[in-house]
Design a protein around this motif. Structure first.
Motif, short mmCIF file in Angstrom:
data_model
loop_
_atom_site.label_atom_id
_atom_site.label_comp_id
_atom_site.label_asym_id
_atom_site.label_seq_id
_atom_site.Cartn_x
_atom_site.Cartn_y
_atom_site.Cartn_z
N GLU A 238 0.86 -1.09 -0.06
CA GLU A 238 0.05 0.00 -0.04
C GLU A 238 0.87 1.21 0.01
OE1 GLU A 238 -3.02 3.00 1.05
OE2 GLU A 238 -0.98 2.83 1.32
N SER A 239 0.98 2.03 -1.02
CA SER A 239 1.76 2.94 -1.21
C SER A 239 1.03 4.60 -1.31
CB SER A 239 2.81 3.00 -2.37
OG SER A 239 3.84 3.58 -2.75
N VAL A 240 -0.13 4.39 -0.91
CA VAL A 240 -0.98 5.63 -0.79
C VAL A 240 -1.24 6.36 0.34
CG1 VAL A 240 -3.26 6.51 -1.70
CG2 VAL A 240 -2.15 4.77 -3.10
N GLY A 241 -1.45 5.69 1.35
CA GLY A 241 -1.80 6.18 2.62
C GLY A 241 -3.42 6.26 3.13
N SER A 242 -4.06 5.26 2.71
CA SER A 242 -5.64 5.32 2.63
C SER A 242 -5.92 4.07 3.60
CB SER A 242 -6.26 5.30 1.53
OG SER A 242 -7.64 4.79 1.47
N ALA A 243 -6.65 4.33 4.83
CA ALA A 243 -7.26 3.32 5.60
C ALA A 243 -8.14 2.49 4.63
CB ALA A 243 -8.20 3.90 6.75
N ALA A 244 -8.78 2.79 3.68
CA ALA A 244 -9.65 2.13 3.03
C ALA A 244 -9.09 1.38 2.19
CB ALA A 244 -10.77 2.81 2.17
N LEU A 245 -7.80 1.67 1.47
CA LEU A 245 -7.05 1.10 0.65
C LEU A 245 -6.14 -0.40 1.43
CD1 LEU A 245 -5.73 3.45 -1.80
CD2 LEU A 245 -7.67 1.79 -2.27
N TYR A 246 -5.83 0.38 2.73
CA TYR A 246 -5.20 -1.01 3.39
C TYR A 246 -6.27 -2.07 3.90
CZ TYR A 246 -1.07 1.43 4.91
OH TYR A 246 0.46 1.99 4.56
N ALA A 247 -7.49 -1.54 4.06
CA ALA A 247 -8.72 -2.47 4.06
C ALA A 247 -8.69 -3.65 3.01
CB ALA A 247 -9.98 -1.91 4.60
N HIS A 258 1.19 -11.34 2.61
CA HIS A 258 1.67 -10.05 3.25
C HIS A 258 1.33 -8.79 2.97
CE1 HIS A 258 4.91 -8.15 5.63
NE2 HIS A 258 5.18 -7.34 4.71
N ILE A 259 0.95 -8.01 3.68
CA ILE A 259 0.92 -6.54 3.40
C ILE A 259 2.04 -5.70 3.95
CG2 ILE A 259 -0.59 -4.47 4.04
CD1 ILE A 259 -2.94 -6.49 4.45
N ALA A 260 2.58 -4.96 2.72
CA ALA A 260 3.59 -4.13 3.25
C ALA A 260 3.11 -3.02 3.41
CB ALA A 260 4.72 -4.15 2.14
N ALA A 261 3.19 -2.51 4.44
CA ALA A 261 2.28 -0.82 4.92
C ALA A 261 3.48 0.18 4.80
CB ALA A 261 1.97 -0.95 6.37
N PHE A 262 3.31 0.91 3.73
CA PHE A 262 4.06 1.76 3.32
C PHE A 262 3.55 3.27 3.40
CE2 PHE A 262 6.71 4.28 0.46
CZ PHE A 262 8.03 4.05 0.68
N GLY A 263 2.30 3.49 2.87
CA GLY A 263 1.71 4.86 2.62
C GLY A 263 1.28 5.22 3.96
N LEU A 264 1.68 6.62 4.12
CA LEU A 264 1.23 7.23 5.56
C LEU A 264 -0.04 7.69 5.59
CD1 LEU A 264 4.63 9.61 5.98
CD2 LEU A 264 4.04 7.65 7.15
N THR A 265 -0.69 7.49 6.70
CA THR A 265 -1.99 7.55 7.00
C THR A 265 -1.87 8.86 7.90
OG1 THR A 265 -2.64 6.19 8.69
CG2 THR A 265 -2.73 5.43 6.50
N GLY A 266 -3.22 9.31 8.22
CA GLY A 266 -3.32 10.27 9.52
C GLY A 266 -2.91 9.44 10.59
N PRO A 267 -2.92 10.39 11.73
CA PRO A 267 -2.49 9.66 12.99
C PRO A 267 -3.63 8.64 13.54
CG PRO A 267 -2.85 11.78 13.36
CD PRO A 267 -2.67 11.57 11.90
N ASP A 268 -4.80 8.79 13.20
CA ASP A 268 -5.89 8.33 13.96
C ASP A 268 -6.57 7.08 13.14
OD1 ASP A 268 -5.76 9.71 15.90
OD2 ASP A 268 -7.19 11.22 14.99
N GLU A 270 -7.21 3.41 11.43
CA GLU A 270 -7.15 2.22 12.00
C GLU A 270 -7.33 1.20 10.88
OE1 GLU A 270 -9.30 1.70 15.77
OE2 GLU A 270 -7.69 3.23 16.63
N LEU A 271 -6.89 -0.14 11.11
CA LEU A 271 -7.20 -1.18 10.36
C LEU A 271 -7.98 -2.08 10.92
CD1 LEU A 271 -6.66 -2.70 7.43
CD2 LEU A 271 -4.76 -3.55 8.47
#
Length: 344
Positions: A238-247, A258-268, A270-271
């Motif tokens: 995930e290279s965007v930083g969207s909670a919906a895209l992580y889901a 495996h999920i490689a968490a790369f995109g920065l989301t806001g601090p709040d 959650e997945l």
């Protein structure tokens, strides 16, 4: 040194001012770099828009840079004045548990050039000499300025243990997504599926080595299943930083994926995670965001030896005096994967 230099100071979100500042002098263990090229990073855009590091303003951003070693402080050896160089932006204490493991971002004293302290949108910059990496004189500055973003991608692939023959989905075909695709191709991952709502950027990713491109989000899951024999992908980045895209990423991996968490989301953000499914299927997720240490050296080696196609990364360049225009218009130029600032 004496004299003044120009520096682009982000005085508040959305507003740069070009200011005159004293040229800094390197202290013991430091090097003075005359900056030549600086790339605009997605993190810089977050800072510019007031979404990140607002407590650091006013500040000189910029951390994707190259330049010339201009002066050396006392006690510095192994560096030569006049040589080209790139610099690792991540400053740790160098002695703690995390620094010894090259996990600098977890160091309690960690600082980042251009994020928590003044960076490279200026004519000169003092940096710790231990973080300076000499670069070949024949490599153009515009290519060298790609070392830091490529190092981030190198580290992400390392953390995800990507190997040949693995199917990988890259969500996001911006500059970092494109570099993910290129590095995955070099490693031998297959097939590589890239997704972005920008058809133009998907096209660029296909030119860069992706096997499948998807610009309609509604078609992504079907495309991944078709490309992977109905299993799902071994790895999703995930290279965007969207909670919906992580889901969505959690629905795209195969059992044991495996999920490689790369995109920065806001601090709040959650997945939602199905714990039982994660356990029974032996799924995994690991974060990675910045290249450091050996990642920088490896990225430079890849660039020097022509492993990365750079055409779409180096055609947009603005002088330091026009940095406001460069930031204001960057969203209107999706085909320019990277915008660079020419300094000096």
């Amino acid at each position: 040194m004496t004299g003044t230099m120009e520096a682009a100071v982000l005085v508040r979100p959305g507003r740069f001012e070009i200011r005159q500042r004293p040229i800094p002098a390197p202290g013991r263990g430091e090097a003075l770099i005359r900056i030549t090229r600086v790339g605009i990073c997605g993190t810089d855009l977050h800072i510019f828009n007031g979404h990140y590091a607002a407590e650091s303003l006013p500040m000189v951003p910029g951390h994707e840079f190259t330049g010339i070693i201009h002066a050396l402080g006392e006690g510095v050896s192994g560096l030569e004045i006049g040589s080209k160089a790139v610099v690792d932006m991540n400053i740790g204490c160098g002695t703690c548990y995390w620094c010894r493991r090259n996990e600098i971002l977890n160091c309690p004293e960690m600082q980042q050039m251009g994020i928590t302290m003044d960076g490279a949108f200026a004519e000169y910059m003092v940096v710790p000499a231990r973080l300076v990496i000499p670069a070949p004189a024949e490599i153009p500055d515009e290519f060298l300025a790609l070392t830091e973003p490529l190092a981030c991608v190198v580290r992400a692939a390392r953390k995800a243990n990507v190997t040949f023959g693995q199917s990988v989905v890259v969500i996001g075909a911006g500059p970092i997504g494109n570099l993910h695709v290129q590095l995955l191709r070099t490693i031998g991952a297959a097939p590589i599926i890239v997704a972005d709502t920008s058809a133009e950027r998907v096209s660029l990713a296909l030119e860069a080595g992706a096997d499948v491109g998807v610009s309609d989000p509604a078609q992504l899951e079907e495309a991944v299943l078709k490309a992977t024999g109905g299993r799902g992908a071994d790895i999703v980045i995930e290279s965007v930083g969207s909670a919906a895209l992580y889901a969505q990423a959690s629905r795209l991996i195969r059992k044991g994926g495996h999920i490689a968490a790369f995109g920065l989301t806001g601090p709040d953000a959650e997945l939602p995670l199905n714990i039982l499914q994660t356990i029974l299927q032996e799924n995994s997720i690991k974060g990675s965001v910045a290249g450091m240490g050996q990642d920088m050296h490896d990225a430079l080696t890849l660039l020097v030896h022509g492993r990365i196609r750079t055409d779409a990364f180096v055609r947009a360049a603005y002088p330091l005096a026009q940095i406001q225009t460069a930031f204001d218009t960057i969203r209107d130029r999706p085909a320019d994967l990277k915008t660079q600032i020419v300094v000096g």
